[in-house]
Design a protein around this motif. Structure first.
Motif, PDB file in Angstrom:
ATOM      1  N   LEU A  47     -82.375 -95.699 -78.546  1.00  7.00           N
ATOM      2  CA  LEU A  47     -81.754 -95.121 -79.839  1.00  7.00           C
ATOM      3  C   LEU A  47     -82.373 -94.007 -80.596  1.00  7.00           C
ATOM      4  CD1 LEU A  47     -82.367 -98.577 -81.881  1.00  7.00           C
ATOM      5  CD2 LEU A  47     -80.161 -97.626 -80.969  1.00  7.00           C
ATOM      6  N   HIS A  48     -83.484 -93.469 -80.291  1.00  5.31           N
ATOM      7  CA  HIS A  48     -83.890 -91.955 -80.405  1.00  5.31           C
ATOM      8  C   HIS A  48     -83.195 -90.998 -79.643  1.00  5.31           C
ATOM      9  CE1 HIS A  48     -87.166 -89.423 -81.861  1.00  5.31           C
ATOM     10  NE2 HIS A  48     -86.597 -88.670 -81.084  1.00  5.31           N
ATOM     11  N   GLN A  49     -82.921 -91.328 -78.211  1.00  4.58           N
ATOM     12  CA  GLN A  49     -81.734 -90.508 -77.613  1.00  4.58           C
ATOM     13  C   GLN A  49     -80.490 -90.423 -78.154  1.00  4.58           C
ATOM     14  OE1 GLN A  49     -82.145 -92.351 -73.806  1.00  4.58           O
ATOM     15  NE2 GLN A  49     -83.367 -90.863 -72.993  1.00  4.58           N
ATOM     16  N   LYS A  50     -80.129 -91.409 -78.907  1.00  5.43           N
ATOM     17  CA  LYS A  50     -78.678 -91.644 -79.339  1.00  5.43           C
ATOM     18  C   LYS A  50     -78.806 -90.491 -80.643  1.00  5.43           C
ATOM     19  CE  LYS A  50     -75.741 -94.866 -81.585  1.00  5.43           C
ATOM     20  NZ  LYS A  50     -75.885 -94.538 -83.096  1.00  5.43           N
ATOM     21  N   LYS A  51     -79.748 -90.424 -81.379  1.00  7.32           N
ATOM     22  CA  LYS A  51     -79.931 -89.619 -82.397  1.00  7.32           C
ATOM     23  C   LYS A  51     -79.975 -88.330 -81.872  1.00  7.32           C
ATOM     24  CE  LYS A  51     -81.122 -88.817 -86.774  1.00  7.32           C
ATOM     25  NZ  LYS A  51     -81.052 -87.434 -86.905  1.00  7.32           N
ATOM     26  N   ILE A  52     -80.613 -87.909 -80.991  1.00  6.03           N
ATOM     27  CA  ILE A  52     -80.634 -86.539 -80.163  1.00  6.03           C
ATOM     28  C   ILE A  52     -79.273 -86.271 -79.926  1.00  6.03           C
ATOM     29  CG2 ILE A  52     -81.300 -85.224 -78.320  1.00  6.03           C
ATOM     30  CD1 ILE A  52     -84.009 -86.708 -78.429  1.00  6.03           C
ATOM     31  N   ILE A  53     -78.466 -86.983 -79.232  1.00  8.55           N
ATOM     32  CA  ILE A  53     -76.960 -86.579 -79.095  1.00  8.55           C
ATOM     33  C   ILE A  53     -76.219 -86.573 -80.097  1.00  8.55           C
ATOM     34  CG2 ILE A  53     -74.877 -87.323 -77.620  1.00  8.55           C
ATOM     35  CD1 ILE A  53     -77.012 -89.220 -75.940  1.00  8.55           C
ATOM     36  N   GLU A  54     -76.361 -87.174 -81.249  1.00 10.05           N
ATOM     37  CA  GLU A  54     -75.605 -87.218 -82.439  1.00 10.05           C
ATOM     38  C   GLU A  54     -75.854 -85.856 -83.260  1.00 10.05           C
ATOM     39  OE1 GLU A  54     -75.012 -91.897 -83.538  1.00 10.05           O
ATOM     40  OE2 GLU A  54     -76.626 -90.713 -84.190  1.00 10.05           O
ATOM     41  N   ASP A  55     -77.047 -85.575 -83.011  1.00  7.86           N
ATOM     42  CA  ASP A  55     -77.484 -84.184 -83.790  1.00  7.86           C
ATOM     43  C   ASP A  55     -77.318 -82.795 -82.808  1.00  7.86           C
ATOM     44  OD1 ASP A  55     -78.407 -85.736 -85.799  1.00  7.86           O
ATOM     45  OD2 ASP A  55     -80.334 -85.742 -85.477  1.00  7.86           O
ATOM     46  N   HIS A  56     -76.706 -82.941 -81.677  1.00  6.05           N
ATOM     47  CA  HIS A  56     -76.406 -81.858 -80.845  1.00  6.05           C
ATOM     48  C   HIS A  56     -75.482 -80.853 -81.514  1.00  6.05           C
ATOM     49  CE1 HIS A  56     -76.331 -79.684 -77.036  1.00  6.05           C
ATOM     50  NE2 HIS A  56     -74.992 -79.793 -77.166  1.00  6.05           N
ATOM     51  N   PRO A  57     -75.736 -79.818 -81.589  1.00  5.24           N
ATOM     52  CA  PRO A  57     -75.132 -78.640 -82.408  1.00  5.24           C
ATOM     53  C   PRO A  57     -73.637 -78.253 -81.339  1.00  5.24           C
ATOM     54  CG  PRO A  57     -77.348 -77.938 -82.380  1.00  5.24           C
ATOM     55  CD  PRO A  57     -77.145 -79.166 -81.399  1.00  5.24           C
TER      56      PRO A  57
ATOM     57  N   GLN B 154     -76.438 -78.302 -71.003  1.00  3.07           N
ATOM     58  CA  GLN B 154     -77.880 -78.085 -70.227  1.00  3.07           C
ATOM     59  C   GLN B 154     -78.861 -78.194 -71.232  1.00  3.07           C
ATOM     60  OE1 GLN B 154     -75.021 -76.357 -69.707  1.00  3.07           O
ATOM     61  NE2 GLN B 154     -74.769 -76.021 -67.520  1.00  3.07           N
ATOM     62  N   GLN B 155     -78.623 -77.653 -72.444  1.00  6.01           N
ATOM     63  CA  GLN B 155     -79.923 -77.720 -73.608  1.00  6.01           C
ATOM     64  C   GLN B 155     -79.718 -79.197 -74.114  1.00  6.01           C
ATOM     65  OE1 GLN B 155     -77.752 -74.257 -75.703  1.00  6.01           O
ATOM     66  NE2 GLN B 155     -79.636 -73.812 -76.121  1.00  6.01           N
ATOM     67  N   LEU B 156     -78.803 -79.913 -73.914  1.00  2.00           N
ATOM     68  CA  LEU B 156     -78.884 -81.181 -74.424  1.00  2.00           C
ATOM     69  C   LEU B 156     -79.720 -82.203 -73.581  1.00  2.00           C
ATOM     70  CD1 LEU B 156     -78.481 -83.775 -76.257  1.00  2.00           C
ATOM     71  CD2 LEU B 156     -75.852 -83.904 -74.829  1.00  2.00           C
ATOM     72  N   MET B 157     -79.419 -82.072 -72.260  1.00  2.21           N
ATOM     73  CA  MET B 157     -80.270 -82.465 -71.190  1.00  2.21           C
ATOM     74  C   MET B 157     -81.511 -82.309 -71.257  1.00  2.21           C
ATOM     75  SD  MET B 157     -77.803 -84.725 -70.006  1.00  2.21           S
ATOM     76  CE  MET B 157     -76.573 -84.547 -71.331  1.00  2.21           C
TER      77      MET B 157
ATOM     78  N   HIS C 203     -72.085 -89.503 -76.618  1.00  7.08           N
ATOM     79  CA  HIS C 203     -71.836 -88.504 -75.337  1.00  7.08           C
ATOM     80  C   HIS C 203     -70.320 -87.886 -75.347  1.00  7.08           C
ATOM     81  CE1 HIS C 203     -75.230 -87.846 -72.985  1.00  7.08           C
ATOM     82  NE2 HIS C 203     -75.556 -88.814 -72.635  1.00  7.08           N
ATOM     83  N   LEU C 204     -69.373 -88.925 -75.903  1.00  7.88           N
ATOM     84  CA  LEU C 204     -67.987 -88.854 -75.882  1.00  7.88           C
ATOM     85  C   LEU C 204     -67.723 -87.506 -77.184  1.00  7.88           C
ATOM     86  CD1 LEU C 204     -66.403 -91.958 -75.126  1.00  7.88           C
ATOM     87  CD2 LEU C 204     -65.656 -89.816 -73.943  1.00  7.88           C
ATOM     88  N   LYS C 205     -68.316 -87.920 -78.151  1.00  2.56           N
ATOM     89  CA  LYS C 205     -68.233 -87.195 -79.392  1.00  2.56           C
ATOM     90  C   LYS C 205     -68.957 -85.708 -79.268  1.00  2.56           C
ATOM     91  CE  LYS C 205     -68.006 -91.125 -82.646  1.00  2.56           C
ATOM     92  NZ  LYS C 205     -68.446 -91.967 -83.672  1.00  2.56           N
ATOM     93  N   ALA C 206     -69.919 -85.799 -78.656  1.00  3.48           N
ATOM     94  CA  ALA C 206     -70.529 -84.450 -78.346  1.00  3.48           C
ATOM     95  C   ALA C 206     -69.864 -83.567 -77.431  1.00  3.48           C
ATOM     96  CB  ALA C 206     -72.072 -84.753 -77.742  1.00  3.48           C
ATOM     97  N   ALA C 207     -69.284 -84.143 -76.611  1.00  3.81           N
ATOM     98  CA  ALA C 207     -68.237 -83.497 -75.537  1.00  3.81           C
ATOM     99  C   ALA C 207     -67.108 -82.877 -76.423  1.00  3.81           C
ATOM    100  CB  ALA C 207     -67.912 -84.336 -74.413  1.00  3.81           C
ATOM    101  N   ALA C 208     -66.499 -83.834 -77.438  1.00  3.98           N
ATOM    102  CA  ALA C 208     -65.266 -83.639 -77.944  1.00  3.98           C
ATOM    103  C   ALA C 208     -65.460 -82.264 -78.793  1.00  3.98           C
ATOM    104  CB  ALA C 208     -64.814 -84.593 -78.683  1.00  3.98           C
ATOM    105  N   ARG C 209     -66.536 -82.332 -79.532  1.00  6.21           N
ATOM    106  CA  ARG C 209     -66.882 -81.195 -80.478  1.00  6.21           C
ATOM    107  C   ARG C 209     -67.564 -79.861 -79.839  1.00  6.21           C
ATOM    108  NH1 ARG C 209     -70.982 -85.240 -81.863  1.00  6.21           N
ATOM    109  NH2 ARG C 209     -72.964 -84.002 -81.602  1.00  6.21           N
TER     110      ARG C 209
END
Length: 223
Positions: free
Chosen positions: A95-105, A111-114, A162-168
């Motif tokens: 769930l914490h990883q989920k938050k990190i992905i959702e907040d990814h600029p 690479q920065q996200l990983m 992940h899908l949303k991060a890739a889309a934006r």
């Protein structure tokens, strides 16, 4: 008339007797509440005190102030307790990883996200090194259970973010994948990370392990 009145009075009295004096929590709900307490606080506290050792049945019973028969009202075995505890810890991390992905600029690369995701996972071992020993023991017990699909399902909550991060994404660094491909990649990476914890060496949780996990994540998710 007296007979009718007497009969009506008896019915009323029986209805009064059926009224509960207070609202009672169903036994199943009480049991679930107790299980949550054990997993969320009691077992966590015992694990912290044990410094990397799994709490023994004796210590667990003492902490909970219950006997063996009462313990088995909540868990079929001590390994069931360990497995549920492992899944609880895994879910918190996911769930914490989920938050990190959702907040990814949008202007940061995959690479920065990983890097952020792998750093978070391994930071927990650096903060409290005994956690590494504990996780190794829990992994080995969990792997012998029939709950591996439960762990995979927990990781599936990362698919949509992940899908949303890739889309934006504005950096064009995310690999083009559909929902199923993202899900399989997430599960594959989780499996890759997990395998090292079954080996009795110093690799699991090390800086080298962290770097290898990062490199695998980039292979799986970067274009």
């Amino acid at each position: 008339t007296h007979c009718i009145s007497s009969a009506a009075s008896d019915v009323y009295k029986r209805q009064e007797l059926k009224k509960p004096s207070k609202i009672k929590i169903p036994k199943q709900a009480r049991s679930q509440k107790k299980v949550d307490q054990i997993l969320q606080s009691d077992l966590r506290e015992l694990s912290e005190q044990s410094k990397g050792q799994l709490p023994s049945m004796r210590k667990i019973l003492k902490k909970l102030s219950i006997n063996h028969s009462r313990f088995y009202d909540y868990f079929p075995s001590i390994n069931t307790l360990y497995n549920k505890f492992f899944l609880r810890m895994a879910n918190e991390r996911i769930l914490h990883q989920k938050k990190i992905i959702e907040d990814h600029p949008t202007d940061e690369t995959v690479q920065q996200l990983m890097k952020k995701l792998t750093s978070y996972s391994f930071e927990r071992f650096n903060e409290k090194p005994f956690r590494l020993s504990l996780v190794k023991k829990l992994y080995k017990i969990f792997d012998k259970s029939n709950d591996n699909q439960e762990l995979e399902k927990l990781f599936d909550v990362l698919t949509a973010p992940h899908l949303k991060a890739a889309a934006r994404d504005k950096t064009n660094t995310f690999k083009k994948m559909d929902e199923l491909e993202f899900r399989d990649s997430i599960r594959a990476h989780a499996y890759y990370v997990k395998q090292s914890f079954f080996e009795d060496n110093n690799f699991a949780g090390s800086k080298e392990h962290q770097q290898k996990c990062y490199e695998m994540a980039v292979k799986l998710f970067a274009s």
